[in-house]
Design an enzyme around this catalytic site. Structure first.
Site, PDB file in Angstrom:
ATOM      1  N   ASP A   1      -2.700  -9.249  19.921  1.00 53.87           N
ATOM      2  CA  ASP A   1      -2.996  -8.188  18.963  1.00 53.87           C
ATOM      3  C   ASP A   1      -3.785  -7.066  19.627  1.00 53.87           C
ATOM      4  O   ASP A   1      -4.751  -7.327  20.366  1.00 53.87           O
ATOM      5  CB  ASP A   1      -3.844  -8.736  17.811  1.00 53.87           C
ATOM      6  CG  ASP A   1      -3.018  -9.375  16.717  1.00 53.87           C
ATOM      7  OD1 ASP A   1      -1.828  -9.042  16.601  1.00 53.87           O
ATOM      8  OD2 ASP A   1      -3.572 -10.202  15.970  1.00 53.87           O
TER       9      ASP A   1
ATOM     10  N   GLU B   1      -0.293  -3.215  13.850  1.00 56.88           N
ATOM     11  CA  GLU B   1      -0.141  -3.220  12.401  1.00 56.88           C
ATOM     12  C   GLU B   1       0.208  -1.833  11.871  1.00 56.88           C
ATOM     13  O   GLU B   1      -0.315  -0.825  12.334  1.00 56.88           O
ATOM     14  CB  GLU B   1      -1.439  -3.698  11.738  1.00 56.88           C
ATOM     15  CG  GLU B   1      -1.810  -5.125  12.078  1.00 56.88           C
ATOM     16  CD  GLU B   1      -3.089  -5.573  11.384  1.00 56.88           C
ATOM     17  OE1 GLU B   1      -3.624  -4.807  10.547  1.00 56.88           O
ATOM     18  OE2 GLU B   1      -3.562  -6.684  11.681  1.00 56.88           O
TER      19      GLU B   1
ATOM     20  N   GLU C   1       3.816 -10.088   6.400  1.00 55.06           N
ATOM     21  CA  GLU C   1       2.751 -10.972   5.916  1.00 55.06           C
ATOM     22  C   GLU C   1       2.503 -10.793   4.424  1.00 55.06           C
ATOM     23  O   GLU C   1       2.317  -9.671   3.941  1.00 55.06           O
ATOM     24  CB  GLU C   1       1.458 -10.725   6.688  1.00 55.06           C
ATOM     25  CG  GLU C   1       0.307 -11.608   6.221  1.00 55.06           C
ATOM     26  CD  GLU C   1      -0.913 -11.580   7.122  1.00 55.06           C
ATOM     27  OE1 GLU C   1      -1.908 -12.248   6.782  1.00 55.06           O
ATOM     28  OE2 GLU C   1      -0.872 -10.900   8.165  1.00 55.06           O
TER      29      GLU C   1
END
EC number: 2.1.2.11
Length: 256
Positions: free
Chosen positions: A86, A118, A185
């Site tokens: 990440d 993200e 998600e």
């Protein structure tokens, strides 16, 4: 494994398995379990460092943990799981140059072969495009994006028609700019299934139903190591109680 090889998994209908690891001990276990991909997630901010969100974790900490993950693998290099790391909060939101430097630091100095980012806002899309042009593979992440907790909270996303339309549009854009896969998600299974059917790249679910091309889970959640798990990550065992009982037995034996 190369990131682009995951597309072949989708073409063959093989489910992609992704588990988190944050150190050499957990990476050795996850590798032995046969996971296709190891995610060094910024969730380590909460599980390892005790924070309440992912926001405080730094690039230096992500690098430190990813290096430790690499030292835990026992297989030859060409047999090891793909490692995705990440990019932490504010390592890519502050401009393309900073994002390239951050991702480059991870790929140059650790076992990571790709990064996860993200969101799909225009600024983020520009960053993703730049990274891919620089030869850095990118995994997208849509739906519930923990780095946006102060805006979104931890609620399920894309529950109404407008939200679902937005998610589909974002997913198509993620594929268009060159991401090799995308995580969805905490979104309704219906829209996750729709996205999975529409995209050529693998769609990885977490709290998004069972019709995605693969699943990602936090290893500590599956092992029941915490006293609270998210609703979409049912533990396989009560590892926390097992550990406490075992260690309590050892302490009692010494005292008695």
């Amino acid at each position: 494994m190369l990131p682009k090889e995951l597309v072949r998994f989708k073409e063959l209908g093989n489910q992609i398995t992704i588990l988190t690891a944050w150190d050499s001990l957990s990476s050795a276990i996850v590798e032995a379990a046969g996971a296709d991909v190891v995610l060094v997630g910024d969730s380590l901010a909460m599980f390892i460092h005790g924070h309440t969100t992912t926001l405080p974790v730094t690039l230096e900490q992500m690098l430190h943990h990813t290096q430790a993950v690499g030292r835990g693998f026992l297989s030859p290099k060409n047999k090891q799981p793909l490692v995705v790391c990440d990019l932490p909060f504010l390592s890519y939101q502050c401009g393309e140059d900073k994002a390239v430097a951050a991702a480059g630091t991870l790929l140059k100095n650790s076992c990571a072969a790709a990064v996860k980012i993200e969101g799909a806002e225009p600024e983020v899309i520009s960053v993703i495009e730049r990274l891919i042009r620089m030869g850095i593979p990118v995994m997208g992440h849509l739906g519930l994006t923990p780095q946006s907790v102060n805006n979104l909270g931890y609620h399920r996303q894309a529950e109404d028609a407008l939200g679902q339309e937005k998610l589909v549009t974002q997913a198509l854009k993620i594929e268009q700019v060159g991401c090799f896969s995308v995580v969805l998600e905490h979104v309704p299974s219906k829209v996750a299934s729709k996205v999975t059917q529409m995209l050529k790249i693998p769609v990885i679910g977490i709290g998004a139903g069972e019709e995605c091309d693969g699943q990602v889970r936090v290893t500590a959640d599956l092992l029941g190591l915490t006293d609270k798990q998210p609703p979409f990550a049912k533990p396989l065992i009560d590892g926390r109680s097992l550990f406490i009982e075992s260690l309590t037995s050892w302490v009692d034996q010494l005292r008695n």
